[in-house]
Design a protein around this motif. Structure first.
Motif, PDB file in Angstrom:
ATOM      1  N   THR A   1       0.841  -1.192   0.000  1.00  9.94           N
ATOM      2  CA  THR A   1       0.000   0.000   0.000  1.00  9.94           C
ATOM      3  C   THR A   1       0.882   1.250   0.000  1.00  9.94           C
ATOM      4  OG1 THR A   1      -0.182  -0.001   2.416  1.00  9.94           O
ATOM      5  CG2 THR A   1      -1.894  -1.166   1.179  1.00  9.94           C
ATOM      6  N   LEU A   2       0.566   2.166  -0.899  1.00  4.36           N
ATOM      7  CA  LEU A   2       1.357   3.382  -1.050  1.00  4.36           C
ATOM      8  C   LEU A   2       0.457   4.606  -0.959  1.00  4.36           C
ATOM      9  CD1 LEU A   2       3.543   2.265  -4.106  1.00  4.36           C
ATOM     10  CD2 LEU A   2       4.165   2.160  -1.682  1.00  4.36           C
ATOM     11  N   LYS A   3       0.985   5.665  -0.402  1.00  8.82           N
ATOM     12  CA  LYS A   3       0.242   6.913  -0.252  1.00  8.82           C
ATOM     13  C   LYS A   3       0.711   7.907  -1.307  1.00  8.82           C
ATOM     14  CE  LYS A   3      -0.745  10.520   3.208  1.00  8.82           C
ATOM     15  NZ  LYS A   3      -0.484  10.948   4.600  1.00  8.82           N
ATOM     16  N   ILE A   4      -0.242   8.440  -2.063  1.00  5.24           N
ATOM     17  CA  ILE A   4       0.050   9.411  -3.110  1.00  5.24           C
ATOM     18  C   ILE A   4      -0.779  10.666  -2.844  1.00  5.24           C
ATOM     19  CG2 ILE A   4      -0.050   9.914  -5.581  1.00  5.24           C
ATOM     20  CD1 ILE A   4       1.986   7.772  -4.922  1.00  5.24           C
TER      21      ILE A   4
ATOM     22  N   VAL B   1      -1.700  -1.333  -4.054  1.00  7.89           N
ATOM     23  CA  VAL B   1      -2.862  -0.488  -3.782  1.00  7.89           C
ATOM     24  C   VAL B   1      -2.377   0.928  -3.475  1.00  7.89           C
ATOM     25  CG1 VAL B   1      -4.830  -0.075  -2.250  1.00  7.89           C
ATOM     26  CG2 VAL B   1      -4.220  -2.416  -2.891  1.00  7.89           C
ATOM     27  N   LEU B   2      -3.037   1.899  -4.101  1.00  8.48           N
ATOM     28  CA  LEU B   2      -2.706   3.302  -3.846  1.00  8.48           C
ATOM     29  C   LEU B   2      -3.812   3.962  -3.044  1.00  8.48           C
ATOM     30  CD1 LEU B   2      -1.383   4.541  -7.319  1.00  8.48           C
ATOM     31  CD2 LEU B   2      -0.128   3.397  -5.479  1.00  8.48           C
ATOM     32  N   TYR B   3      -3.418   4.707  -2.035  1.00  8.73           N
ATOM     33  CA  TYR B   3      -4.340   5.558  -1.296  1.00  8.73           C
ATOM     34  C   TYR B   3      -4.080   6.985  -1.739  1.00  8.73           C
ATOM     35  CZ  TYR B   3      -5.477   1.597   1.678  1.00  8.73           C
ATOM     36  OH  TYR B   3      -5.915   0.376   2.129  1.00  8.73           O
ATOM     37  N   LEU B   4      -5.115   7.638  -2.235  1.00  6.37           N
ATOM     38  CA  LEU B   4      -4.987   8.979  -2.804  1.00  6.37           C
ATOM     39  C   LEU B   4      -5.511  10.023  -1.828  1.00  6.37           C
ATOM     40  CD1 LEU B   4      -6.357   8.163  -6.381  1.00  6.37           C
ATOM     41  CD2 LEU B   4      -3.995   7.992  -5.551  1.00  6.37           C
ATOM     42  N   PHE B   5      -4.719  11.040  -1.578  1.00  7.32           N
ATOM     43  CA  PHE B   5      -5.102  12.128  -0.695  1.00  7.32           C
ATOM     44  C   PHE B   5      -5.031  13.429  -1.487  1.00  7.32           C
ATOM     45  CE2 PHE B   5      -3.918   8.779   2.128  1.00  7.32           C
ATOM     46  CZ  PHE B   5      -4.633   8.971   3.302  1.00  7.32           C
ATOM     47  N   GLY B   6      -6.184  14.010  -1.756  1.00  9.84           N
ATOM     48  CA  GLY B   6      -6.239  15.276  -2.460  1.00  9.84           C
ATOM     49  C   GLY B   6      -6.132  16.432  -1.489  1.00  9.84           C
ATOM     50  N   THR B   7      -5.201  17.343  -1.743  1.00  7.56           N
ATOM     51  CA  THR B   7      -4.981  18.474  -0.842  1.00  7.56           C
ATOM     52  C   THR B   7      -5.891  19.642  -1.211  1.00  7.56           C
ATOM     53  OG1 THR B   7      -3.280  19.486  -2.223  1.00  7.56           O
ATOM     54  CG2 THR B   7      -2.562  17.822  -0.631  1.00  7.56           C
TER      55      THR B   7
END
Length: 207
Positions: free
Chosen positions: A21-24, A88-94
């Motif tokens: 799992t990666l955070k983008i 798996v990517l976890y996407l965080f929109g700023t």
């Protein structure tokens, strides 16, 4: 539980692959399409923290070029996408407005890399995000969101306008299109991984 058959015909349990799992992060200026990008690709119902543009923000939020925008992200967008069975990517929109930038440090913790979403009608809005990731050594890719009716600019011109290092990828995309966004995310992961490998080689050579 998945099962496989052994060469002797006996049934045996096969351990499931634990995905990486990666955070983008997904950053960029106000109205660049960050919420749209996360929503287009997320396999779960995305978490959104949008609020209507209010009268108190009328003198603060610059809507030039995005006059049709009626909402704004006040905390973050969140989504998830499985690129492969083991990734798996976890996407965080700023949030895009200046007054919410205090949230960026919290959102950036543990991020592998970032997408800087660019709107060529308001390209200067990208400068803050580019500067933020450069200063913190977070690998990022610039994705030019090709809005309907917006003038198309060659990638080399965008690179020059943003004064990017030669190694920073610049891609064209449509933030509404799932496959287009997936291509951007694959590019971000590949760039971040190669950057991390180069840093490890450099550290090893220096010891």
């Amino acid at each position: 539980m998945a099962f496989g058959r052994s060469s002797r015909g006996a049934m045996h349990a096969v351990s499931p692959v634990e995905p990486l799992t990666l955070k983008i992060l997904v950053a960029g200026g106000f109205g660049a399409g960050k919420t749209t990008l996360v929503g287009a690709v997320s396999e779960i119902r995305p978490l959104r923290t949008e609020e209507s543009l209010s009268e108190p923000g009328a003198g603060i939020d610059d809507t030039g070029g995005v006059e049709g925008k009626s909402t704004t992200t006040v905390a973050m967008d969140f989504g998830r996408i499985t690129l492969r069975e083991d990734l798996v990517l976890y996407l965080f929109g700023t949030p895009g407005q200046d007054r919410f930038w205090f949230l960026w440090d919290e959102l950036a913790q543990g991020a592998l890399g970032a997408v800087v979403l660019a709107d060529t009608r308001r390209l200067a809005d990208c400068f803050a995000a580019v500067d933020y990731f450069e200063r913190r050594g977070i690998p990022f890719t610039v994705a030019v969101n090709c809005f309907d009716g917006a003038e198309r600019h060659p990638v080399v011109h965008v690179r020059e306008a943003l004064d990017l290092d030669a190694g920073v990828p610049v891609l064209l995309c449509d933030a509404r299109d799932r496959e287009s966004v997936k291509d951007v995310l694959v590019g971000v992961v590949e760039h971040a991984m190669s950057t991390a490998q180069a840093r490890r080689r450099s550290l090893t050579a220096g010891t």
